[in-house]
Motif scaffolding. Structure first.
Motif, PDB file in Angstrom:
ATOM      1  N   PHE A  88      -3.485  -3.210  -5.576  1.00 48.21           N
ATOM      2  CA  PHE A  88      -2.332  -2.733  -4.795  1.00 48.21           C
ATOM      3  C   PHE A  88      -1.053  -2.841  -5.607  1.00 48.21           C
ATOM      4  O   PHE A  88      -0.989  -3.537  -6.616  1.00 48.21           O
ATOM      5  N   THR A 102       0.850  -1.195   0.000  1.00 46.61           N
ATOM      6  CA  THR A 102       0.000   0.000   0.000  1.00 46.61           C
ATOM      7  C   THR A 102       0.883   1.242   0.000  1.00 46.61           C
ATOM      8  O   THR A 102       2.077   1.180   0.291  1.00 46.61           O
ATOM      9  N   GLU A 103       0.269   2.370  -0.285  1.00 43.75           N
ATOM     10  CA  GLU A 103       1.013   3.628  -0.255  1.00 43.75           C
ATOM     11  C   GLU A 103       1.401   3.996   1.180  1.00 43.75           C
ATOM     12  O   GLU A 103       2.241   4.878   1.391  1.00 43.75           O
ATOM     13  N   PRO A 160      -6.296  -2.175   5.088  1.00 43.78           N
ATOM     14  CA  PRO A 160      -6.162  -1.979   3.635  1.00 43.78           C
ATOM     15  C   PRO A 160      -7.483  -2.179   2.891  1.00 43.78           C
ATOM     16  O   PRO A 160      -7.670  -1.624   1.827  1.00 43.78           O
TER      17      PRO A 160
END
Lengths: 119, 374
Positions: A108, A5-6, A66
Motif C-alpha cells: 500500500f 489505498t487508492e 483492503p
C-alpha cells in the motif's frame, strides 16, 4: 505508520489486525456524513468486497475491504454519531480486519505516495 | 470544471470564498462553501443565507399596445394561472404546460405595472423564451444584464431593512422596485427554502458590490446549491426535472393549487392552455398517482431513483423517489415520490435500498413549518 489505498482509506497495523478508516481528503470530498452501515463482526470478506456504506448529504459511497480476512470489530459508536468522520477522520476507525495472509502493508501507499495521489 | 460553463457575475467571489464549483444547467455554480451543506442549511433556517441564483432566467413580457390585460391573456394561453387577476406589485407561481398535459417548466411571474417579469429555471430558459416568443402582441425580452440573488431565513428581513428600509413593508409575494446606493433592485418577498426571504435582481455591474454588502452583515453567510436543494426538499417544494417534467401532470405533481377556479372547467376563462382538456379532466377526477412526502425509518437517505414498494417483500414498484436526501433540520432522511392515490398519511410503504427494504412513512408536505411573511 499509516498506509493508504487508492480508495482513500487509511490502514494501520495493530498486532495481527489492520484498522481501517478514511482519509481527511475523502471526508472532505464526501461532505457531511449522515449515515454509516458497518459490516457484521465475524464476517469473512475478500479484498475489494464492499463492507461499509457511507451516506453523506451529497451521495452514497462504499468502503472496500483492503485485504481478504475476517472482520474482528466494528466502531458502532461511529454509526451512532457519523459526523465523527468529518470531525476527526484519523480517529474515526470503521472496522478491524484480521488478514488471511499476514499483516504486511508493503503493497500500500505510504504518506508521500498518497499525498502525490491527491496532489 | 469545464471551461464552457457560463459564469455568473459572482464567480470570482465564490472562488474567493472557497466554494466548490460544479457545472449545473450549463453554469459554473457553487455547490457548497467550506462550512459544508449541513452548516449552510442550518444557518439559513436560523439566520440568513445568501444564494447566487443568477443562472435562472429573467424575462420581461411587455404588451406591444400597452394593454396589460392583453399581455395577461397571452400568458394565460401558455400558463394555467390567473394572470389577468394578478394585481400590480404582486407575484404568483405558475406552470408552463405541454400538449400532453405535462409540465414544461415552473416559474414565478410578477405584474410590474406596464410589463410582466418572469423567472424561469436555468435549464428551461431557452425553451421557455422560444415558447413565449410565439405569443402575439407582446415583446419578449430576456434580461441578460442582471444577476439574481436570494436572501433567505428568519433574519433576512432585518438585514435587508438595514440596507433598503422600504423593504420592511413588503409582504409574501410582493414584487417591488427599490433603490440601494443608486442601484435599482427588483425585489420579491419569496424564495425556495420554506423561510421568509427575498429574491433580488441586481444589475450585473453592481451585483458583486451588493452581494458583498449583504455578506458584510453579521447574520449573512453564503449558501450553495447543495443546501438550496435540502432546504427546498424539506419545504416540500418540487424541483423541475426531478419531481416533475414534461411527462408529469400538474395534478400528479400536487401543483393543482396553482390552477385557480377561473381557469378550471366552469370558470370564466376555463382552459385555453396547452393540454387543458387532459389537465382539467384529471384535476376534476383526481389523478391516479400524486407526489407525496416520505420519511424513511432510520438515518439512511433514499435518493432519486430508489424504488418504492407497497409491501416488505415481493411485488412491483408502486413508484420511485423523485428527490431524496438527508434533511438537516428534520435531522433525518426525507424524500418525495409520485405514489398511487388513496394511501393515507402515516401509511407505511417500503424503499428498496442496497437490496433491503426499509419501512417508509408517507408524511404530509412540507416536512418543516414554513415561515412566510403573509
Amino acid at each position: 505508520m499509516l498506509k493508504y489505498t487508492e480508495d482513500h482509506e487509511w490502514l494501520r497495523a495493530e498486532g495481527d489486525e489492520i484498522v481501517v478508516g478514511i482519509t481527511a481528503h475523502a471526508s472532505e470530498q464526501l461532505g457531511d456524513v449522515v449515515f454509516i452501515e458497518l459490516p457484521e463482526e465475524g464476517r469473512e470478506v475478500s479484498a475489494g468486497d464492499e463492507v461499509v456504506v457511507i451516506e453523506s448529504v451529497k451521495a452514497a459511497s462504499d468502503i472496500a475491504a483492503p485485504v481478504a480476512g475476517v472482520i474482528t470489530a466494528v466502531n458502532s459508536a461511529l454509526a451512532d454519531a457519523p459526523g465523527g468522520v468529518n470531525d476527526d477522520p484519523l480517529a474515526a476507525w470503521f472496522f478491524r480486519i484480521k488478514p488471511a495472509d499476514g499483516t504486511s502493508l508493503d503493497g500500500f501507499m505510504d504518506d508521500a505516495a498518497y499525498q502525490a495521489l491527491i496532489g | 470544471m469545464t471551461d464552457d460553463s457560463r459564469r455568473t457575475g459572482l464567480y470570482d467571489l465564490h472562488v474567493a470564498l472557497g466554494a466548490r464549483m460544479v457545472p449545473f444547467a450549463g453554469w459554473a455554480m457553487p455547490v457548497q462553501y467550506p462550512t459544508g451543506v449541513m452548516a449552510e442549511h442550518l444557518h439559513t433556517r436560523a439566520r440568513a443565507g445568501l444564494f447566487d441564483v443568477s443562472h435562472m432566467g429573467q424575462v420581461l413580457v411587455t404588451p406591444q399596445g400597452g394593454d396589460m390585460a392583453q399581455a395577461a391573456l397571452a400568458l394565460e394561453s401558455l400558463i394555467p394561472a390567473d394572470v389577468l387577476g394578478l394585481p400590480q406589485g404582486r407575484q404568483r407561481y405558475g406552470l408552463f404546460t405541454n400538449d400532453q398535459g405535462g409540465i414544461g417548466d415552473d416559474l414565478m411571474f410578477a405584474n410590474r405595472g406596464d410589463h410582466f417579469l418572469l423567472v424561469v429555471n436555468a435549464a428551461c430558459a431557452d425553451k421557455d423564451i422560444a415558447h413565449l416568443q410565439t405569443l402575439e402582441g407582446v415583446t419578449v425580452t430576456p434580461v441578460t444584464d442582471r444577476g439574481l440573488l436570494a436572501l433567505q431565513g428568519p433574519q433576512a428581513a432585518g438585514v435587508l431593512a438595514r440596507l433598503v428600509p422600504a423593504t420592511a413593508d413588503m409582504r409574501f409575494m410582493d414584487s417591488q422596485i427599490h433603490v440601494w446606493d443608486g442601484v435599482e433592485l427588483w425585489m420579491s418577498r419569496s424564495g425556495y427554502t420554506g423561510e421568509d426571504g427575498f429574491e433580488i435582481s441586481v444589475p450585473a455591474a453592481d451585483l458583486r458590490r451588493f452581494a458583498q454588502a449583504l455578506l458584510d452583515q453579521p447574520e449573512v453567510a453564503p449558501i450553495g446549491l447543495g443546501a438550496r436543494d435540502s432546504l427546498r426538499l424539506e419545504a416540500g417544494m418540487p424541483l423541475y426535472g426531478h419531481d416533475m417534467d414534461a411527462t408529469v401532470t400538474p395534478a400528479q405533481a400536487a401543483l393543482g393549487w396553482s390552477i385557480p377556479k377561473v381557469r378550471r372547467s366552469g370558470g370564466a376563462r376555463a382552459g385555453g392552455f396547452p393540454g387543458a382538456d387532459a389537465i382539467l379532466a384529471e384535476l376534476a377526477e383526481g389523478p391516479a398517482s400524486v407526489r407525496r412526502g416520505l420519511r424513511p425509518e432510520g438515518r439512511a437517505p433514499i435518493r432519486e431513483g430508489v424504488a418504492i414498494f407497497a409491501d416488505a417483500e415481493g411485488g412491483e414498484p408502486v413508484g420511485h423517489v423523485s428527490s431524496g436526501g438527508f434533511g438537516p433540520s428534520v435531522n433525518g432522511p426525507v424524500a418525495m415520490a409520485c405514489l398511487p392515490t388513496g394511501l393515507p398519511d402515516g401509511a407505511t410503504v417500503h424503499a428498496e435500498l442496497r437490496g433491503k427494504r426499509i419501512p417508509v412513512a408517507i408524511t404530509p408536505l412540507p416536512f418543516i413549518t414554513p415561515s412566510y411573511k403573509r
